[in-house]
Scaffold this active site. Structure first.
Site, PDB file in Angstrom:
ATOM      1  N   SER A  76       0.840  -1.194   0.000  1.00  0.00           N
ATOM      2  CA  SER A  76       0.000   0.000   0.000  1.00  0.00           C
ATOM      3  C   SER A  76       0.871   1.237   0.000  1.00  0.00           C
ATOM      4  O   SER A  76       1.972   1.256   0.571  1.00  0.00           O
ATOM      5  CB  SER A  76      -0.908   0.010   1.236  1.00  0.00           C
ATOM      6  OG  SER A  76      -1.537   1.274   1.392  1.00  0.00           O
TER       7      SER A  76
ATOM      8  N   TYR B  76      -1.268   0.222  10.354  1.00  0.00           N
ATOM      9  CA  TYR B  76      -1.356  -0.327   8.994  1.00  0.00           C
ATOM     10  C   TYR B  76      -0.167   0.132   8.166  1.00  0.00           C
ATOM     11  O   TYR B  76       0.452  -0.661   7.442  1.00  0.00           O
ATOM     12  CB  TYR B  76      -2.667   0.125   8.364  1.00  0.00           C
ATOM     13  CG  TYR B  76      -2.859  -0.291   6.922  1.00  0.00           C
ATOM     14  CD1 TYR B  76      -3.280  -1.575   6.608  1.00  0.00           C
ATOM     15  CD2 TYR B  76      -2.667   0.622   5.886  1.00  0.00           C
ATOM     16  CE1 TYR B  76      -3.484  -1.954   5.283  1.00  0.00           C
ATOM     17  CE2 TYR B  76      -2.869   0.257   4.569  1.00  0.00           C
ATOM     18  CZ  TYR B  76      -3.272  -1.029   4.267  1.00  0.00           C
ATOM     19  OH  TYR B  76      -3.470  -1.398   2.952  1.00  0.00           O
TER      20      TYR B  76
END
Length: 245
Positions: free
Chosen positions: A144, A165
């Site tokens: 990501s 994250y």
């Protein structure tokens, strides 16, 4: 033994998810695809949708944080005799609304790390004999752009959004490079792919410019089907040379 090349795609139980789109694309290219997800009934429904389209698919229950599930998944794959493609797509972002490392919930950060990093790592270890048995196996870790916040260090001018994250995806990129180094010379290529913003969570309010799962899946699948001599240990972004036509 299945005559088709075999692919395992984790996090593939949501019809609007990237995992299912990747599974469909791989199956359309001639792979027997094993869809893995925490909820077996949902995952079986996704495999049945592919089968209804004339594609070769099966389903297995897999919580990547549960060692017994990881071992059972590897046993499920064993009759195929090999694993040609492993796509570590399973992910979680429990700290979606958090915007600073300073007030992050560390329990959420641990959950993110367990799924996004240790889960992928465990699956590679469990499936390694099958990956080695394939003529040219490919491992793709779905990353990501959130990781760029960590990579920027002091040059990042804002608080870190979804810090657990983001740190997990940064660590996943490092894991990718380390695995590629250890597997150098085996024919197994290991890469991470950042597919960019993807419209997979309408409940969160996807942005108009987000890519569709089907479009983003092309980048993941191209990394999963790289020819011999392709990159290994790289972070490949949407539109990177060699990924998109």
């Amino acid at each position: 033994m299945n005559e088709k090349p075999t692919a395992l795609v984790t996090g593939a139980s949501r019809p609007e998810g990237l995992g299912f789109a990747v599974a469909r694309e791989l199956a359309g290219r001639g792979h027997h695809v094993v869809l893995a997800g925490r909820h077996l009934d949902r995952t079986r429904a996704m495999a049945a949708r592919l089968a209804a389209e004339g594609l070769s698919a099966a389903a297995v229950r897999l919580d990547v944080t549960a060692p017994e599930d990881v071992s059972a998944c590897a046993r499920f794959l064993r009759p195929a005799g090999r694993l040609d493609v492993l796509v570590n797509n399973a992910a979680t972002m429990p700290d979606f609304a958090t915007t600073s490392l300073l007030d992050a919930d560390l329990a959420e950060a641990r959950t993110s790390y367990d799924v996004n990093v240790l889960g992928a790592w465990a699956l590679v270890q469990a499936c390694l004999p099958l990956l080695r048995a394939a003529p040219a196996a490919r491992i793709v870790n779905v990353s990501s752009a959130a990781a760029t916040q960590i990579a920027a260090g002091p040059d990042w001018p804002h608080g870190v959004r979804s810090p657990g994250y983001a740190l997990a995806k940064y660590a996943l990129n490092a894991l990718t490079a380390s695995l590629a180094a250890e597997l150098r010379g085996t024919g197994i290529l290991v890469n991470a792919v950042d597919p960019g913003p993807v419209a997979t969570h309408p409940e969160r309010g996807d942005d108009a410019e987000d890519r569709s799962p089907a479009e983003a899946a092309f980048d993941v699948v191209r990394a999963a089907t790289l020819p011999a001599g392709g990159p290994s240990g790289a972070l490949l972004s949407a539109g990177a040379p060699g990924l998109r036509a």
